[in-house]
Motif scaffolding. Structure first.
Motif, mmCIF file in Angstrom:
data_model
loop_
_atom_site.group_PDB
_atom_site.id
_atom_site.type_symbol
_atom_site.label_atom_id
_atom_site.label_comp_id
_atom_site.label_asym_id
_atom_site.label_seq_id
_atom_site.Cartn_x
_atom_site.Cartn_y
_atom_site.Cartn_z
ATOM 1 N N GLY A 48 40.410 44.796 -26.374
ATOM 2 C CA GLY A 48 41.246 43.922 -27.029
ATOM 3 C C GLY A 48 41.311 42.442 -26.469
ATOM 4 O O GLY A 48 41.995 41.477 -26.999
ATOM 5 N N ASN A 49 40.298 42.115 -25.526
ATOM 6 C CA ASN A 49 40.016 40.767 -25.106
ATOM 7 C C ASN A 49 39.120 40.064 -26.021
ATOM 8 O O ASN A 49 38.443 40.352 -26.765
ATOM 9 N N THR A 50 39.301 38.543 -25.970
ATOM 10 C CA THR A 50 38.339 37.892 -26.764
ATOM 11 C C THR A 50 36.996 37.733 -25.976
ATOM 12 O O THR A 50 37.026 37.437 -24.958
ATOM 13 N N VAL A 51 35.844 38.230 -27.060
ATOM 14 C CA VAL A 51 34.612 38.379 -26.279
ATOM 15 C C VAL A 51 33.734 37.496 -27.347
ATOM 16 O O VAL A 51 33.530 37.997 -28.497
ATOM 17 N N TRP A 52 32.977 36.769 -26.846
ATOM 18 C CA TRP A 52 31.971 36.016 -27.535
ATOM 19 C C TRP A 52 30.468 36.417 -27.186
ATOM 20 O O TRP A 52 30.246 36.320 -26.077
ATOM 21 N N PHE A 53 29.651 36.341 -28.061
ATOM 22 C CA PHE A 53 28.287 36.440 -27.637
ATOM 23 C C PHE A 53 27.532 35.129 -27.987
ATOM 24 O O PHE A 53 27.516 34.939 -29.360
ATOM 25 N N ILE A 54 26.901 34.291 -27.413
ATOM 26 C CA ILE A 54 26.123 33.030 -27.535
ATOM 27 C C ILE A 54 24.497 33.255 -27.242
ATOM 28 O O ILE A 54 24.311 33.582 -26.258
ATOM 29 N N ASP A 55 23.640 32.899 -28.230
ATOM 30 C CA ASP A 55 22.091 33.345 -28.109
ATOM 31 C C ASP A 55 21.664 32.019 -27.269
ATOM 32 O O ASP A 55 21.768 30.673 -27.852
ATOM 33 N N VAL A 56 21.231 32.127 -25.904
ATOM 34 C CA VAL A 56 20.583 30.947 -25.222
ATOM 35 C C VAL A 56 19.210 31.207 -24.913
ATOM 36 O O VAL A 56 18.534 30.260 -24.164
ATOM 37 N N GLY A 57 18.640 32.123 -25.515
ATOM 38 C CA GLY A 57 17.191 32.219 -25.336
ATOM 39 C C GLY A 57 16.974 33.746 -24.459
ATOM 40 O O GLY A 57 17.478 33.725 -23.312
ATOM 41 N N ALA A 58 15.857 34.285 -24.579
ATOM 42 C CA ALA A 58 15.431 35.510 -24.001
ATOM 43 C C ALA A 58 15.331 35.182 -22.351
ATOM 44 O O ALA A 58 14.629 34.334 -22.218
ATOM 45 N N ASN A 59 16.011 36.045 -21.464
ATOM 46 C CA ASN A 59 15.570 35.851 -20.016
ATOM 47 C C ASN A 59 16.194 34.434 -19.506
ATOM 48 O O ASN A 59 15.663 33.957 -18.538
ATOM 49 N N ALA A 60 16.747 33.495 -20.296
ATOM 50 C CA ALA A 60 17.278 32.297 -19.691
ATOM 51 C C ALA A 60 18.080 32.394 -18.458
ATOM 52 O O ALA A 60 18.873 33.529 -18.231
ATOM 53 N N VAL A 61 18.077 31.401 -17.829
ATOM 54 C CA VAL A 61 18.766 31.296 -16.209
ATOM 55 C C VAL A 61 19.898 30.177 -16.593
ATOM 56 O O VAL A 61 19.523 29.202 -17.252
ATOM 57 N N LEU A 62 20.808 30.522 -15.984
ATOM 58 C CA LEU A 62 22.143 29.649 -16.068
ATOM 59 C C LEU A 62 22.108 28.709 -14.746
ATOM 60 O O LEU A 62 22.230 29.241 -13.852
ATOM 61 N N ASN A 63 21.829 27.541 -14.816
ATOM 62 C CA ASN A 63 21.646 26.748 -13.626
ATOM 63 C C ASN A 63 22.955 26.015 -13.140
ATOM 64 O O ASN A 63 23.370 25.887 -11.978
ATOM 65 N N SER A 64 23.952 25.735 -14.099
ATOM 66 C CA SER A 64 25.246 25.092 -14.025
ATOM 67 C C SER A 64 26.098 25.187 -15.156
ATOM 68 O O SER A 64 25.847 25.607 -16.143
ATOM 69 N N LEU A 65 27.559 24.952 -14.717
ATOM 70 C CA LEU A 65 28.652 24.906 -15.840
ATOM 71 C C LEU A 65 29.343 23.758 -15.469
ATOM 72 O O LEU A 65 29.794 23.381 -14.384
ATOM 73 N N SER A 66 29.584 22.969 -16.696
ATOM 74 C CA SER A 66 30.809 21.926 -16.826
ATOM 75 C C SER A 66 31.856 22.342 -17.590
ATOM 76 O O SER A 66 31.422 22.993 -18.753
#
Length: 196
Positions: A48-66
């Motif tokens: 029941g939660n809001t869940v989104w899927f965003i394509d950022v590229g295969a095996n991509a690494v998340l460096n930071s969040l703002s």
């Protein structure tokens, strides 16, 4: 024998250059996600939660969040309970973030800031999908009743594409190494014949 050594040395240099090109890291890219309209409903991981899927590229690494956004918590729920969890599409390795983490009031609040994600080693899988789940840290209302809304704003992830070579590049590297091996073997056989 000297020719064989030069050939081997040149082969090693060529192989190193090919492998270096194949694994050169990509530049970081910002991925901006408009969070307006997302609702915080149930506890993390519940249906029941809001869940989104965003394509950022295969095996991509998340460096930071703002982030720069406005939240609205419906009383008696409070702003500090509204959260978003993010990570790979499997939902197993997630980091949970509450923009209003120190705001224990109901109503609206505006938040902005940034977070270095590099210590967490967080990335997405081969499918390239970043999973976002909006949820509540504490459930005040009945199951499946929204407790807050992400009114407007965005989350921006600084993403680095994987350094894994494309299949065609990897095939070229393997082909090059095979040719190098064949030349080295022929040169070695020629050197043995010349000594006889």
């Amino acid at each position: 024998m000297k020719t064989l050594q030069h050939l081997v040395a040149a082969s090693v240099v060529a192989a190193s250059a090919l492998l270096g090109l194949a694994s050169a890291p990509a530049q970081a890219t910002p991925v901006v996600i408009d969070v307006g309209g997302a609702q915080s409903i149930n506890l993390q991981g519940e249906a029941g939660n809001t869940v989104w899927f965003i394509d950022v590229g295969a095996n991509a690494v998340l460096n930071s969040l703002s982030w720069s956004l406005d939240l609205n918590a419906f009383a008696p729920s409070v702003l500090s309970e509204m959260q978003v969890s993010f990570g790979g599409s499997s939902g197993l390795d997630l980091l949970t973030f509450a923009p209003g983490g120190a705001d224990f009031a109901s109503g609206t609040g505006s938040y902005s800031g940034s977070l270095d994600l590099s210590p967490f080693g967080l990335g997405v899988g081969a499918d390239g999908l970043l999973r976002l789940e909006f949820s509540e840290a504490y459930k005040d209302f009945a199951l499946d009743v929204a407790e807050g809304e992400w009114l407007r704003g965005s989350l921006t992830f600084d993403v680095t594409a994987s350094a894994v070579p494309e299949p065609a590049t990897a095939a070229l590297v393997l082909l090059g190494l095979g040719v190098i091996g064949l030349r080295t073997r022929r040169a070695h056989a020629h050197a043995r014949t010349a000594r006889r």
